[in-house]
Design a protein around this motif. Structure first.
Motif, mmCIF file in Angstrom:
data_model
loop_
_atom_site.group_PDB
_atom_site.id
_atom_site.type_symbol
_atom_site.label_atom_id
_atom_site.label_comp_id
_atom_site.label_asym_id
_atom_site.label_seq_id
_atom_site.Cartn_x
_atom_site.Cartn_y
_atom_site.Cartn_z
ATOM 1 N N UNK A 2 7.276 12.669 0.240
ATOM 2 C CA UNK A 2 6.458 12.627 1.458
ATOM 3 C C UNK A 2 6.274 11.198 1.959
ATOM 4 N N UNK A 3 6.083 11.079 3.279
ATOM 5 C CA UNK A 3 5.948 9.761 3.892
ATOM 6 C C UNK A 3 4.722 9.024 3.379
ATOM 7 N N UNK A 4 3.629 9.755 3.102
ATOM 8 C CA UNK A 4 2.415 9.076 2.635
ATOM 9 C C UNK A 4 2.640 8.432 1.271
ATOM 10 N N UNK A 5 3.505 9.058 0.446
ATOM 11 C CA UNK A 5 3.779 8.485 -0.876
ATOM 12 C C UNK A 5 4.566 7.185 -0.731
ATOM 13 N N UNK A 6 5.545 7.185 0.163
ATOM 14 C CA UNK A 6 6.312 5.963 0.400
ATOM 15 C C UNK A 6 5.415 4.855 0.951
ATOM 16 N N UNK A 7 4.429 5.253 1.776
ATOM 17 C CA UNK A 7 3.485 4.255 2.310
ATOM 18 C C UNK A 7 2.649 3.649 1.187
ATOM 19 N N UNK A 8 2.239 4.455 0.224
ATOM 20 C CA UNK A 8 1.474 3.932 -0.917
ATOM 21 C C UNK A 8 2.336 3.017 -1.779
ATOM 22 N N UNK A 9 3.597 3.385 -2.006
ATOM 23 C CA UNK A 9 4.511 2.533 -2.776
ATOM 24 C C UNK A 9 4.661 1.174 -2.089
ATOM 25 N N UNK A 10 4.850 1.208 -0.776
ATOM 26 C CA UNK A 10 4.999 -0.046 -0.033
ATOM 27 C C UNK A 10 3.717 -0.875 -0.095
ATOM 28 N N UNK A 11 2.572 -0.221 -0.081
ATOM 29 C CA UNK A 11 1.292 -0.938 -0.123
ATOM 30 C C UNK A 11 1.118 -1.671 -1.449
ATOM 31 N N UNK A 12 1.397 -1.015 -2.570
ATOM 32 C CA UNK A 12 1.284 -1.713 -3.860
ATOM 33 C C UNK A 12 2.323 -2.816 -3.973
ATOM 34 N N UNK A 13 3.496 -2.601 -3.379
ATOM 35 C CA UNK A 13 4.535 -3.638 -3.333
ATOM 36 C C UNK A 13 4.019 -4.882 -2.606
ATOM 37 N N UNK A 14 3.323 -4.687 -1.489
ATOM 38 C CA UNK A 14 2.814 -5.806 -0.692
ATOM 39 C C UNK A 14 1.775 -6.599 -1.477
ATOM 40 N N UNK A 15 0.846 -5.909 -2.135
ATOM 41 C CA UNK A 15 -0.203 -6.612 -2.870
ATOM 42 C C UNK A 15 0.372 -7.374 -4.067
ATOM 43 N N UNK A 16 1.310 -6.765 -4.784
ATOM 44 C CA UNK A 16 1.902 -7.461 -5.926
ATOM 45 C C UNK A 16 2.714 -8.669 -5.476
ATOM 46 N N UNK A 20 5.969 6.198 -9.318
ATOM 47 C CA UNK A 20 6.556 5.612 -8.118
ATOM 48 C C UNK A 20 5.615 4.586 -7.489
ATOM 49 N N UNK A 21 4.319 4.921 -7.418
ATOM 50 C CA UNK A 21 3.359 3.982 -6.833
ATOM 51 C C UNK A 21 3.269 2.721 -7.691
ATOM 52 N N UNK A 22 3.255 2.888 -9.015
ATOM 53 C CA UNK A 22 3.248 1.731 -9.902
ATOM 54 C C UNK A 22 4.542 0.929 -9.777
ATOM 55 N N UNK A 23 5.640 1.605 -9.426
ATOM 56 C CA UNK A 23 6.910 0.918 -9.274
ATOM 57 C C UNK A 23 6.900 -0.121 -8.170
ATOM 58 N N UNK A 24 5.968 0.002 -7.228
ATOM 59 C CA UNK A 24 5.844 -1.018 -6.199
ATOM 60 C C UNK A 24 5.531 -2.384 -6.782
ATOM 61 N N UNK A 25 4.807 -2.408 -7.910
ATOM 62 C CA UNK A 25 4.469 -3.675 -8.558
ATOM 63 C C UNK A 25 5.718 -4.339 -9.121
ATOM 64 N N UNK A 26 6.548 -3.549 -9.811
ATOM 65 C CA UNK A 26 7.771 -4.111 -10.377
ATOM 66 C C UNK A 26 8.767 -4.494 -9.288
ATOM 67 N N UNK A 27 8.852 -3.650 -8.251
ATOM 68 C CA UNK A 27 9.785 -3.919 -7.166
ATOM 69 C C UNK A 27 9.484 -5.211 -6.432
ATOM 70 N N UNK A 28 8.237 -5.630 -6.467
ATOM 71 C CA UNK A 28 7.887 -6.874 -5.777
ATOM 72 C C UNK A 28 8.633 -8.063 -6.373
ATOM 73 N N UNK A 29 8.888 -8.025 -7.674
ATOM 74 C CA UNK A 29 9.606 -9.132 -8.311
ATOM 75 C C UNK A 29 11.078 -9.161 -7.906
ATOM 76 N N UNK A 30 11.640 -7.972 -7.629
ATOM 77 C CA UNK A 30 13.054 -7.904 -7.277
ATOM 78 C C UNK A 30 13.303 -8.215 -5.811
ATOM 79 N N UNK A 31 12.319 -7.945 -4.942
ATOM 80 C CA UNK A 31 12.546 -8.115 -3.510
ATOM 81 C C UNK A 31 11.490 -8.992 -2.836
#
Length: 404
Positions: A4-18, A133-144
């Motif tokens: 769902x789009x809301x889940x992707x939005x949450x993933x992106x949000x944790x990515x931004x903060x990390x 997936x939401x927690x993965x935003x934290x790890x993804x921040x290091x890669x991108x």
């Protein structure tokens, strides 16, 4: 199954903060030079963000428990955007420090809420995947995210890095407002109920172990720029590529650590990860006497460091759940605070080492901290344990084990 789009939005949000927290490591020399402070003092921008998050997250989860979830995320993201854009125009170290606190308060309100929303809105049987997936935003921040911020800072100045952070926060705000359905707030829980697990010695020792694990890793990550500059002559462009590759290695390491935990058990996987980390740090220390070392020659070692750093958290968190027994949910609710205590401690201790002895001592001290974390988990396993949880639960089975 389509996400769902809301889940992707949450993933992106944790990515931004990390990204906003970790990106300081990539532009640390430039910030320090422009503001007229030492690199150790510049590293405290990471410390203050993480410490403010650690202290505010448990309180924010109680204070905002009766707030509508979408409104909470909207106002917190707005504060985050303002704090970052104001940071892009400041010339004062003290003011920048205060703005980092504001950004951290926004993160403390959003990140735990994002985890709770993902779990609450997930279909039956998919809560774990959605949360991962939401927690993965934290790890993804290091890669991108961190490499992107580092490159932007190298090309346009560190102020542009904060400008980018604010822009990403604005995108997250629009995505949340556009996709997240209205959701009733969770029932309020007294803060004493959230803090009650800390009264149990084995949980306290386990959370100290989590904090120490993150502290050891963040000592190296926060001051990676001066360390690689002194060891290999690396600049912002090279450092950006290092963050990309290290982030990808970290993603792989986290997956392998989780699988090893399931296959071997938390204790064996944790010991393996810490031993690997200590070995890599020992090699880094040996390389210091051969400097300058070509960055290309160091790259395999940097990838192993990233992989073992992210290998360790899954077995450590599983061990904490086991130690908590019936209080597992409360202990895990405070886990993010322990993580950010470790992040802030890594910036603080690493700054002291950098100021007092130089960047060459960072790997040795980091290895010692990781071994101390392993000792804390060993002591936690020998402390009085709570009653077993419901029959057949994974936590109960893990609690019954005490591998030393």
């Amino acid at each position: 199954m389509r996400l769902p789009a809301w889940l992707l939005a949450l993933v992106f949000t944790t990515f931004v903060f990390a990204t906003d927290d970790y990106v300081i490591a990539g532009v640390l020399p430039a910030i320090s030079a422009d503001l007229g402070v030492s690199e150790a003092a510049g590293g405290q921008l990471v410390t203050v963000f993480s410490l403010a998050f650690a202290l505010a997250a448990p309180v924010a989860s109680v204070v905002t428990a009766t707030w509508p979830r979408r409104a909470l995320l909207t106002w917190a993201l707005a504060l985050f955007v303002v704090a970052n854009w104001a940071s892009a125009f400041t010339t004062s170290y003290a003011l920048l420090m205060g703005l980092r606190v504001l950004a951290a308060l926004a993160a403390a309100a959003v990140v735990p809420a994002a985890y709770a929303i993902a779990t609450a809105l997930a279909p039956e049987g998919r809560q774990g995947r959605y949360l991962a997936l939401v927690m993965g935003g934290l790890t993804g921040s290091l890669a991108l995210g961190v490499p992107l911020g580092t490159w932007v800072g190298g090309a346009f100045g560190w102020q542009a890095t904060f400008g980018l952070g604010g822009a990403l926060g604005l995108v997250a705000l629009v995505a949340i407002r556009s996709t997240l359905p209205e959701q009733p707030p969770a029932p309020a829980m007294p803060i004493r109920d959230r803090l009650r697990p800390l009264a149990r010695p084995q949980v306290l020792l386990g959370m100290l172990g989590i904090a120490a694990i993150v502290l050891g890793s963040m000592m190296v990550l926060t001051y990676l720029a001066p360390f690689l500059r002194d060891l290999a002559g690396a600049g912002p462009t090279e450092l950006g590529w290092v963050f990309v590759l290290a982030g990808l290695a970290g993603l792989a390491g986290g997956q392998l650590g989780g699988r090893a935990t399931d296959r071997w058990g938390a204790d064996r996987a944790l010991i393996t990860g810490v031993a690997g980390f200590a070995a890599v740090m020992a090699i880094f220390s040996a390389c210091w006497f051969l400097r300058p070392v070509p960055l290309l020659a160091l790259l395999p070692l940097l990838l192993v460091w990233a992989a073992v750093s992210w290998w360790i958290p899954p077995p450590a968190q599983t061990r904490l759940l086991a130690l908590a027994g019936p209080a597992g949910p409360q202990a895990l609710a405070l886990n993010s605070s322990a993580v950010y205590v470790g992040v802030s401690g890594g910036g603080a201790l690493g700054g002291l080492v950098l100021d007092g002895h130089g960047s060459g001592w960072l790997p040795a001290v980091a290895a010692g901290v990781e071994l101390a974390a392993l000792a804390l988990f060993w002591l936690a396993g020998r402390a009085p344990r709570p009653r077993r949880s419901r029959p057949g639960s994974d936590a109960a089975n893990l609690v019954s084990r005490n591998e030393s």
